[in-house]
Design a protein around this motif. Structure first.
Motif: not given
Length: 215
Positions: A18-44
């Motif tokens: 995600a940081k590589a996308v936001k910095s412009g190194k990767i030419s694209g966008e993060i459309a979504v993060l999908i998680v299969d568990r609640k209260n995990i670090g990825a959501i934060e």
């Protein structure tokens, strides 16, 4: 190009992409993060980065295939081009794989085909190997058996524990995964059978092959 990330844990590899996308190194966008568990670090991490996330409850579906059909429907609705599994602790079904052929990447903390599956660091130490590492590969119907895109090597010392080894490998994971994504987005990846070739890449240096160019 639209990228989706699936995660089940702390989300550090998701963040590196995600940081590589936001910095412009990767030419694209993060459309979504999908998680299969609640209260995990990825959501934060997603909330801090301003990335939309969706929790899909795996226990709300009668089969793995039905669950994956729901995931696929979300990804298709968002017109996702590339799916990145980042610490995603579910085996994706054939339904998922056939919906995104050669468009699903995974990262595994070992030098595949050695030590697939769970607890690769413990397996490496128990086996007594002198080097291990990380592998970014495309996902097929097996467990960590898909075609290899890039690998990174780290030494294993007699003093290493699974925790210390994990940390050494993780530092390289955060570099090779966004690099593999960038190669894909830039149209430089060519697949010939089991062989993945990155066009105009340097295959002659260690500890990462092909050599890093941007990370």
């Amino acid at each position: 190009m639209k990228i989706a990330v699936l995660a089940s844990g702390r989300g550090s590899n998701f963040e590196s992409i995600a940081k590589a996308v936001k910095s412009g190194k990767i030419s694209g966008e993060i459309a979504v993060l999908i998680v299969d568990r609640k209260n995990i670090g990825a959501i934060e991490r997603a909330e801090k980065l301003g990335v939309n996330w969706i929790y899909v409850d795996p226990y709300g579906y009668s089969s793995r295939e039905d669950y994956d059909r729901k995931i696929v429907s979300i990804l298709k609705h968002l017109q996702v081009d590339l799916v990145c599994l980042a610490g995603y602790m579910r085996i994706v079904s054939e339904v998922f794989i056939e919906s995104f052929p050669n468009k699903i990447m995974n990262i595994h903390p070992a030098l595949l085909p050695s030590f697939p599956g769970l607890k690769p660091h413990e397996k490496a130490i128990k086996y007594g190997v002198k080097v291990t590492g990380a592998t970014v590969h495309f996902v097929d119907n097996g467990i960590d058996t898909g075609s290899i895109i890039v690998q990174a090597v780290v030494p294993v010392s007699p003093q290493d524990t699974s925790s210390s080894l994990s940390q050494k490998v993780l530092e390289l994971e955060h570099r090779i995964y966004p690099q593999a994504v960038k190669w894909f987005v830039d149209g430089r990846i060519e697949i010939k059978g089991r062989s993945v070739i990155v066009k105009n890449a340097n295959y002659s240096t260690l500890p990462i092959v092909p050599a890093l160019e941007d990370f």
